[in-house]
Design a protein around this motif. Sequence first.
Motif, PDB file in Angstrom:
ATOM      1  N   LEU A 189      12.911  30.436  11.974  1.00 26.48           N
ATOM      2  CA  LEU A 189      11.660  31.103  12.329  1.00 26.48           C
ATOM      3  C   LEU A 189      10.435  30.291  11.944  1.00 26.48           C
ATOM      4  N   ARG A 190      10.515  29.594  10.798  1.00 26.58           N
ATOM      5  CA  ARG A 190       9.390  28.749  10.341  1.00 26.58           C
ATOM      6  C   ARG A 190       9.978  27.454   9.802  1.00 26.58           C
ATOM      7  N   PRO A 191      10.017  26.407  10.643  1.00 28.43           N
ATOM      8  CA  PRO A 191      10.649  25.148  10.222  1.00 28.43           C
ATOM      9  C   PRO A 191       9.992  24.489   9.008  1.00 28.43           C
ATOM     10  N   VAL A 192       8.666  24.620   8.867  1.00 29.64           N
ATOM     11  CA  VAL A 192       7.962  23.969   7.756  1.00 29.64           C
ATOM     12  C   VAL A 192       7.952  24.890   6.545  1.00 29.64           C
ATOM     13  N   ALA A 193       8.451  24.401   5.416  1.00 29.24           N
ATOM     14  CA  ALA A 193       8.490  25.193   4.185  1.00 29.24           C
ATOM     15  C   ALA A 193       7.091  25.372   3.618  1.00 29.24           C
ATOM     16  N   ILE A 194       6.943  26.329   2.710  1.00 34.24           N
ATOM     17  CA  ILE A 194       5.617  26.734   2.255  1.00 34.24           C
ATOM     18  C   ILE A 194       4.876  25.621   1.511  1.00 34.24           C
ATOM     19  N   TYR A 195       5.561  24.872   0.656  1.00 32.61           N
ATOM     20  CA  TYR A 195       4.858  23.843  -0.109  1.00 32.61           C
ATOM     21  C   TYR A 195       4.404  22.699   0.793  1.00 32.61           C
ATOM     22  N   GLU A 196       5.239  22.332   1.780  1.00 36.94           N
ATOM     23  CA  GLU A 196       4.824  21.305   2.741  1.00 36.94           C
ATOM     24  C   GLU A 196       3.655  21.804   3.585  1.00 36.94           C
ATOM     25  N   ALA A 197       3.683  23.091   3.967  1.00 37.07           N
ATOM     26  CA  ALA A 197       2.590  23.656   4.762  1.00 37.07           C
ATOM     27  C   ALA A 197       1.295  23.698   3.964  1.00 37.07           C
ATOM     28  N   LEU A 198       1.376  23.994   2.685  1.00 39.28           N
ATOM     29  CA  LEU A 198       0.178  24.000   1.836  1.00 39.28           C
ATOM     30  C   LEU A 198      -0.405  22.595   1.721  1.00 39.28           C
ATOM     31  N   LEU A 199       0.445  21.596   1.567  1.00 41.64           N
ATOM     32  CA  LEU A 199      -0.026  20.215   1.502  1.00 41.64           C
ATOM     33  C   LEU A 199      -0.683  19.802   2.811  1.00 41.64           C
ATOM     34  N   ALA A 200      -0.059  20.187   3.929  1.00 38.08           N
ATOM     35  CA  ALA A 200      -0.630  19.855   5.238  1.00 38.08           C
ATOM     36  C   ALA A 200      -1.983  20.526   5.425  1.00 38.08           C
ATOM     37  N   GLN A 201      -2.111  21.745   4.903  1.00 39.27           N
ATOM     38  CA  GLN A 201      -3.393  22.457   5.002  1.00 39.27           C
ATOM     39  C   GLN A 201      -4.471  21.749   4.189  1.00 39.27           C
ATOM     40  N   ASP A 202      -4.067  21.056   3.143  1.00 44.09           N
ATOM     41  CA  ASP A 202      -5.001  20.291   2.304  1.00 44.09           C
ATOM     42  C   ASP A 202      -5.218  18.877   2.826  1.00 44.09           C
ATOM     43  N   GLY A 203      -4.579  18.549   3.956  1.00 40.59           N
ATOM     44  CA  GLY A 203      -4.740  17.222   4.523  1.00 40.59           C
ATOM     45  C   GLY A 203      -3.833  16.170   3.932  1.00 40.59           C
ATOM     46  N   VAL A 204      -2.832  16.579   3.169  1.00 41.33           N
ATOM     47  CA  VAL A 204      -1.868  15.655   2.572  1.00 41.33           C
ATOM     48  C   VAL A 204      -0.610  15.658   3.440  1.00 41.33           C
ATOM     49  N   VAL A 205      -0.341  14.544   4.104  1.00 39.12           N
ATOM     50  CA  VAL A 205       0.818  14.442   5.003  1.00 39.12           C
ATOM     51  C   VAL A 205       1.874  13.565   4.346  1.00 39.12           C
TER      52      VAL A 205
END
Length: 205
Positions: A189-205
Amino acid sequence: LYAVLGIAAALVSVAFTDSLLRLRWWFRGLRVMPAWTHPAVGGLVTGVLAVVMLHFLGTTGVTDGGYETLGHALAGQLSLRVLVALCVVKLAATVFSYSSGGAGGIFAPSLFVGAMLGGAIGHLDVMLLGHESRQLGAFALVGMGAVFAGVIRAPITSVLIIFEMTGGYGLVLPLMLANMTSYVFARRLRPVAIYEALLAQDGVV
């Protein structure tokens, strides 16, 4: 029913993750209030929810870690209504507190929400199959691991955590079944896990 618990845990995990990310993004775009006041909004919502739960259901657990209430759930001492209410309200309080930049994390609340969800499914087990009420604690324990596996995406870690808590292996099969069911469905349902999504939201890829 442990497989059903795994599916329910996946749905709760995705709801937890999605609502947290969306509200966090909303707070970041909020220009009406200064950024330093945002945590006060989360604190206000959490406080109101805590007062409502205490007034209408006479229970705590919305604020802080809620470990005393968690202990009651693991002992099978909470009613179905209280378990369902705490599952929803704790999720909402955590999302508002974390998204607004306030104190608190994701680890402990996910265990708490999982225990409430598991206890609720345990009541379903008792009603439908006529099992003893002591099964409520077992379902609450498995629910802790299942929601943790769905949110954090670490199913083996949650198995080890429950082993450490119980000191036994009696729940290994239902725990692994619920964990992997939750993990697979949540990941679909949501391929990206929460910690990776939080990093992406902060601009950290």
